[in-house]
Every structure is written in structure tokens, then in C-alpha cells.
Scaffold this motif. Structure first.
Motif, PDB file in Angstrom:
ATOM      1  N   UNK A 230      -0.493   4.834  -7.827  1.00 16.96           N
ATOM      2  CA  UNK A 230       0.303   4.895  -9.052  1.00 16.96           C
ATOM      3  C   UNK A 230       1.668   5.540  -8.809  1.00 16.96           C
ATOM      4  N   UNK A 231       1.698   6.629  -8.053  1.00 10.50           N
ATOM      5  CA  UNK A 231       2.986   7.256  -7.732  1.00 10.50           C
ATOM      6  C   UNK A 231       3.897   6.290  -6.977  1.00 10.50           C
ATOM      7  N   UNK A 232       3.292   5.586  -6.029  1.00 10.43           N
ATOM      8  CA  UNK A 232       4.071   4.629  -5.235  1.00 10.43           C
ATOM      9  C   UNK A 232       4.644   3.532  -6.125  1.00 10.43           C
ATOM     10  N   UNK A 233       3.854   3.039  -7.080  1.00  7.90           N
ATOM     11  CA  UNK A 233       4.330   2.018  -8.014  1.00  7.90           C
ATOM     12  C   UNK A 233       5.451   2.580  -8.874  1.00  7.90           C
TER      13      UNK A 233
ATOM     14  N   UNK B 187       0.839  -1.194   0.000  1.00  3.07           N
ATOM     15  CA  UNK B 187       0.000   0.000   0.000  1.00  3.07           C
ATOM     16  C   UNK B 187       0.879   1.250   0.000  1.00  3.07           C
ATOM     17  N   UNK B 188       0.435   2.299  -0.667  1.00  4.00           N
ATOM     18  CA  UNK B 188       1.241   3.527  -0.711  1.00  4.00           C
ATOM     19  C   UNK B 188       1.216   4.241   0.630  1.00  4.00           C
ATOM     20  N   UNK B 189       2.223   5.075   0.890  1.00  5.12           N
ATOM     21  CA  UNK B 189       2.151   5.927   2.083  1.00  5.12           C
ATOM     22  C   UNK B 189       0.991   6.912   1.963  1.00  5.12           C
ATOM     23  N   UNK B 190       0.513   7.370   3.092  1.00  3.78           N
ATOM     24  CA  UNK B 190      -0.541   8.383   3.115  1.00  3.78           C
ATOM     25  C   UNK B 190       0.144   9.753   3.044  1.00  3.78           C
ATOM     26  N   UNK B 191       0.657  10.061   1.845  1.00 10.48           N
ATOM     27  CA  UNK B 191       1.396  11.308   1.658  1.00 10.48           C
ATOM     28  C   UNK B 191       0.484  12.517   1.822  1.00 10.48           C
ATOM     29  N   UNK B 192       0.920  13.487   2.623  1.00  5.28           N
ATOM     30  CA  UNK B 192       0.194  14.746   2.780  1.00  5.28           C
ATOM     31  C   UNK B 192       1.204  15.887   2.869  1.00  5.28           C
TER      32      UNK B 192
ATOM     33  N   UNK C 262       8.583   3.061  -6.621  1.00  2.00           N
ATOM     34  CA  UNK C 262       9.109   1.771  -6.158  1.00  2.00           C
ATOM     35  C   UNK C 262       9.811   1.035  -7.293  1.00  2.00           C
ATOM     36  N   UNK C 263       9.257   1.108  -8.492  1.00  2.00           N
ATOM     37  CA  UNK C 263       9.864   0.427  -9.642  1.00  2.00           C
ATOM     38  C   UNK C 263      11.230   1.010  -9.972  1.00  2.00           C
ATOM     39  N   UNK C 264      11.486   2.215  -9.501  1.00  2.00           N
ATOM     40  CA  UNK C 264      12.766   2.891  -9.766  1.00  2.00           C
ATOM     41  C   UNK C 264      13.665   2.947  -8.529  1.00  2.00           C
ATOM     42  N   UNK C 265      13.290   2.186  -7.512  1.00  2.00           N
ATOM     43  CA  UNK C 265      14.106   2.117  -6.307  1.00  2.00           C
ATOM     44  C   UNK C 265      14.122   3.387  -5.498  1.00  2.00           C
ATOM     45  N   UNK C 266      13.055   4.178  -5.620  1.00  2.00           N
ATOM     46  CA  UNK C 266      12.986   5.447  -4.887  1.00  2.00           C
ATOM     47  C   UNK C 266      11.968   5.325  -3.774  1.00  2.00           C
TER      48      UNK C 266
END
Length: 207
Positions: free
Chosen positions: A197-200, A32-37, A203-207
Motif C-alpha cells: 500500500x505504501x508503495x502504491x 512489487x514494493x521494495x523490501x524496506x527495512x 508511486x501514484x505521487x511520483x515518489x
């Protein structure tokens, strides 16, 4: 307008996974992505402007340096900084103009970000777009991160388009209008879909 909360965020992720197998696959692979705020008000809007057309790392670095120069980050404090100082922090000439204009609008009473925070999504977006230097992407990311609107969608975001291309195995990156059509399937929770989507993408770029 009810802001997105962490319990709502978890509920939305579960619902989107049921609705969309591509989003479900992204969560299964990258969690699950972080709850970015972001902080609402002037600091959050400055961060959105800094994030225009640069990497996340670059924007965050400049914002951190700004926080060292003026704490807290206020419109009045920003207006005390000269061009040389802002350039050292990481502001381009254009972004210096944009944030100065924003600060002046707030100090002069032309823009009340507390009032914007109480508006419906469309009204809030229109109020932000009236400020020079705030385009659709900046307004939408402010609604998404700072105001935590559940259905805010940052149209024109290249990372989202690339994430969709990779998840769906598309031969080309979808255009922004095509991406907006795809996002309609996630209506009511588009801000949560964007975080997935941002998290994917990161993550796919090791960031």
C-alpha cells in the motif's frame, strides 16, 4: 520470532495477491514494493520518532544529518548534542525530548532493545509504549521495519488509509478503525500488505 526475509516477502506478496484483488491490482500497476527495512536498535527507533507526522523525505533528511554529527548513532552520542545542534539537524523541541528520554532509558538500563527484539509482538509493543514519546504508530513501525515482524500493522497511518481509498474507489478516506478491520483480511502478512500500500501511495505521487 522469525523476522521477515526476502524469500518470505516474495511468498507473502504472492499469497496476498491471491487473497485480495485490490492488492493484486496495486502490484500489477506499480510492481512489487521494495523490501524496506530499518536498522534495529536505537538508530531505527530514532528514525521512527523522526517520521512522526512528517514526510518520509523530511525524516530521512534529518536522520542523515544526525548520522553526519554522530557515527555510529548511539544513545551515548545523542546525549552529547545540545538543543541548538538538534534543531539544526531537524529535530523539533518535542522530538528532542522524546529521543533524549529514549537515550536516557537505554543508557540507564530501563529499556533493553536487544531484549525487546526477542519478545513476541505484543510484548515488544508494550515495552516500547512504556517509553514517553513512543505511541502505537511508532511502536508498530519499529516492529515492521526494524524488527521485520511479518504481521506488524501500523494503525493510524494516513498514507495507508489514502491508498486503500484510491485502490477501492471509496468516496471517503476510511477511518483508522475501519482500516484496521480491512487489514484483518491480511492477517499473518499485514506488514507486507502495508508495504504494498505504501508503495502504491508513493508511486501514484511520483515518489
Amino acid at each position: 520470532m522469525m523476522p521477515l526475509t526476502e524469500p518470505m516477502f516474495a511468498q507473502a506478496i504472492a499469497e496476498l495477491m491471491e487473497r485480495d484483488p485490490d492488492l493484486a491490482r496495486a502490484v500489477a500497476r506499480w510492481c512489487e514494493p521494495p523490501f524496506w527495512t530499518h536498522e534495529p536498535g536505537f538508530p531505527g527507533l530514532v528514525l521512527e520518532i523522526l517520521s512522526q507526522q512528517v514526510s518520509l523525505e523530511s525524516a530521512n533528511a534529518a536522520f542523515a544529518k544526525l548520522g553526519v554529527r554522530i557515527a555510529p548513532i548511539t544513545p551515548e552520542g545523542f546525549l552529547t548534542l545540545d538543543d541548538i545542534t538538534l534543531r539544526e539537524i531537524g529535530f523539533s523541541r518535542q522530538k528532542t525530548r522524546y529521543v533524549r528520554g529514549l537515550a536516557e532509558a537505554i543508557v540507564g538500563g530501563a529499556l533493553d532493545l536487544n531484549e525487546v527484539g526477542r519478545m513476541a509482538d505484543g510484548e515488544a509493543r508494550d515495552a516500547l509504549l512504556a517509553v514517553k514519546g513512543i505511541g502505537p504508530w511508532t511502536a508498530d513501525t519499529y516492529l515492521l521495519f526494524a524488527l521485520r515482524r511479518p504481521d506488524a500493522w501500523p494503525s493510524g497511518d494516513l498514507a495507508l488509509a489514502k491508498a486503500i481509498q484510491e485502490l477501492r474507489g471509496l468516496p471517503a478516506v476510511p477511518s483508522y478503525p475501519e482500516l484496521d478491520v480491512i487489514a484483518e483480511a491480511w492477517h499473518s502478512w499485514r506488514a507486507v500488505a502495508a508495504r504494498i500500500l505504501w508503495h502504491a501511495y508513493l508511486s501514484a505521487r511520483g515518489r
